[in-house]
Design a protein around this motif. Structure first.
Motif, PDB file in Angstrom:
ATOM      1  N   TRP A   1      -0.071   3.218   3.789  1.00  0.00           N
ATOM      2  CA  TRP A   1      -0.657   4.521   4.109  1.00  0.00           C
ATOM      3  C   TRP A   1       0.433   5.489   4.570  1.00  0.00           C
ATOM      4  O   TRP A   1       0.556   6.609   4.060  1.00  0.00           O
ATOM      5  CB  TRP A   1      -1.708   4.327   5.190  1.00  0.00           C
ATOM      6  CG  TRP A   1      -2.545   5.531   5.523  1.00  0.00           C
ATOM      7  CD1 TRP A   1      -2.219   6.844   5.376  1.00  0.00           C
ATOM      8  CD2 TRP A   1      -3.874   5.513   6.072  1.00  0.00           C
ATOM      9  NE1 TRP A   1      -3.230   7.654   5.805  1.00  0.00           N
ATOM     10  CE2 TRP A   1      -4.270   6.862   6.242  1.00  0.00           C
ATOM     11  CE3 TRP A   1      -4.746   4.509   6.446  1.00  0.00           C
ATOM     12  CZ2 TRP A   1      -5.508   7.204   6.759  1.00  0.00           C
ATOM     13  CZ3 TRP A   1      -5.988   4.864   6.968  1.00  0.00           C
ATOM     14  CH2 TRP A   1      -6.357   6.188   7.122  1.00  0.00           C
TER      15      TRP A   1
ATOM     16  N   THR B   1      -0.869   2.019  -3.023  1.00  0.00           N
ATOM     17  CA  THR B   1      -2.294   1.961  -2.703  1.00  0.00           C
ATOM     18  C   THR B   1      -2.893   0.637  -3.161  1.00  0.00           C
ATOM     19  O   THR B   1      -3.685   0.014  -2.444  1.00  0.00           O
ATOM     20  CB  THR B   1      -3.045   3.141  -3.340  1.00  0.00           C
ATOM     21  OG1 THR B   1      -2.547   4.366  -2.807  1.00  0.00           O
ATOM     22  CG2 THR B   1      -4.541   3.056  -3.065  1.00  0.00           C
TER      23      THR B   1
ATOM     24  N   GLY C   1      -7.350   4.825  -1.245  1.00  0.00           N
ATOM     25  CA  GLY C   1      -6.738   6.001  -1.852  1.00  0.00           C
ATOM     26  C   GLY C   1      -7.349   7.288  -1.331  1.00  0.00           C
ATOM     27  O   GLY C   1      -6.643   8.257  -1.031  1.00  0.00           O
TER      28      GLY C   1
END
Length: 483
Positions: free
Chosen positions: A307, A118, A146
């Motif tokens: 992601w 992240t 996040g």
């Protein structure tokens, strides 16, 4: 039924039925495309070309990935055959209570990786916003990025697969673009990416450097090799298929083809990035090599990749584990949130300098668990599992106080020895853990605590999808049935 009896039967941890398996062969391969684009892969390439030519770094990566991909598929059969997640099956080699300790270790590692990825993605996001609109605050980007990942993962495996379907083609195209951009920059520095080595080594030192690259790749994905069932239980597979290869086709394409190819390409990008600007972080390299829309597109790949990686490889396994520990009161989405919080609290921005050593340590600790799982599932039980008892507080997997001492001794010995041989950590941990567990369980522990599927190795009683069975657990009763 008391809460004490019911804590093993959290709805999110019940076996996945055949009709509920939604991820296809190519869907899982696309998930792998997204998972493999992470900072550690770039770091492995950047570190490797400091001692070895790129060709040997690639060879070491391919060997490590293929071996690990096969091990992933072996453990993944637990999910395909029985629909079981990693923390639930771990009740067999570690006990209904003991499963929490190695599971939490894996969940904590996954949460740390969520935080690291992240942060890496947030730096790319911040660079995009700084270039386009002048906004420059990586921590705000970190919190936003996040949160988006946590929400996406909380929606379930199908939402994750849909995102992978969108992200994977973009990642493939932009990865090629990134390689060309960095290669051109290296050539401008007078460096041939296929011949340049910062500090060449030969003989025994070259072999050690080769093994470090190989073990680092295995250590990186060793975490997923242990809990592949948490993902594979969602992969479509044919009923009544006894052939192991045909039944696991959906896994094989992802684990043994997509994973090695993408991982190797990411290692190459990290290597080329280091050759071009002496920094394996492509965000830094790209900011020196490109501007404007081109830079924005290249950095977008980093964001999408982190992601996609986090949802599949880190948040789902961690959430499943935390849900197992918390019982029915901790649903899957709450486990996702817990993983996200841990990923922030560990301050991932301070973990970059120890990535390679940490990978080697993780390799040793978790490879012993992989060896124990394979030994328990294949060598001792022959893939047959008394699944209903996995959900009984006083069933055959309760052992002594909920602990399988054979599993813990094997883990301690295997993981401990691996730490003494960090360059070969995964191999040492895997074989020592698996072999020690086999002998302790077969000739000691299972003599004291008999296992129904070992005493009566019946396919019809104890196999799952390969005999057409969906395991159905009665949530409100201590007894369980099958259908």
């Amino acid at each position: 039924m008391s809460k004490k009896d019911n804590y093993l039967q959290s709805p999110d941890l019940l076996p996945i039925r055949h009709g509920a398996k939604k991820v296809g062969t190519f869907g899982f391969a696309f998930i792998w495309v997204g998972m493999a684009v992470v900072l550690a892969a770039f770091a492995i390439g950047g570190s490797g070309v400091q001692s070895l030519p790129l060709s040997l770094v690639i060879l070491a990566t391919i060997i490590g990935c293929v071996i690990l991909g096969f091990l992933m598929t072996l453990t993944g059969d637990i999910g395909v055959e029985h629909g079981l997640s990693f923390p639930v099956y771990m009740r067999a080699p570690f006990g209904t209570v003991g499963t929490h300790i190695p599971s939490i270790v894996r969940g904590f590692v996954a949460s740390c990786w969520f935080g690291i990825n992240t942060f890496f993605g947030s730096t790319a996001m911040n660079a995009i916003l700084a270039t386009l609109v002048g906004f420059d605050n990586w921590f705000v980007c970190f919190l936003i990025f996040g949160t988006l990942q946590v929400v996406n993962t909380s929606l379930g495996i199908k939402a994750v697969e849909r995102f992978a379907d969108l992200a994977a083609p973009t990642i493939i195209i932009i990865s090629g673009w990134m390689y060309i951009t960095l290669s051109e920059q290296a050539l401008q520095q007078g460096r041939d990416v296929w011949a340049w080595v910062e500090s060449p080594v030969t003989g025994g030192a070259a072999f050690t450097a080769f093994m470090i690259v190989m073990m680092a790749n295995m250590g990186f994905w060793g975490t997923l090799a242990s809990d592949m069932p948490s993902l594979s239980r969602f992969i479509k597979a044919p009923k009544f298929e006894k052939n192991w290869f045909k039944r696991n086709k959906g896994q094989i394409v992802g684990n043994l083809i997509a994973h090695p190819l993408v991982q190797t390409f990411m290692v190459v990008i990290g290597a080329v990035s280091y050759i071009a600007v002496s920094n394996y972080d492509p965000v830094v390299a790209l900011q020196e090599a490109a501007t404007g829309v081109v830079l924005g597109m290249l950095l977008l790949m980093i964001v999408l990749a982190q992601w996609s990686t986090n949802t599949s490889a880190n948040l789902i396994p961690a959430a499943t584990i935390f849900s197992n520990v918390g019982g029915p009161k901790i649903p899957f989405w709450a486990g996702v949130v817990a993983a996200g919080i841990v990923g922030i609290v560990v301050q991932p921005w301070s973990l970059f300098d120890i990535i390679i050593p940490a990978l080697l340590i993780c390799a040793g600790i978790l490879s012993a668990i992989v060896g124990i799982l394979i030994s328990d599932y294949y060598l001792l039980r022959g893939r047959r599992v008394n699944v209903p008892d996995l959900y009984k507080n006083n069933g055959q997997f309760h052992y002594k106080g909920g602990i399988n001492i054979a599993g813990f001794l094997a883990w301690i010995i295997g993981g401990g020895l691996a730490l003494f041989f960090p360059n070969y950590a995964f191999i040492v941990g895997f074989f020592v853990g698996g072999i020690v567990y086999y002998f302790l369980a077969k000739y000691w522990w299972f003599k004291k605590y008999e296992q129904a599927e070992i005493i009566d190795p019946s396919d019809e009683k104890y196999l799952g999808i390969s005999v057409g069975r969906d395991w159905v657990i009665e949530e409100k009763k201590e007894d369980s049935t099958v259908a």
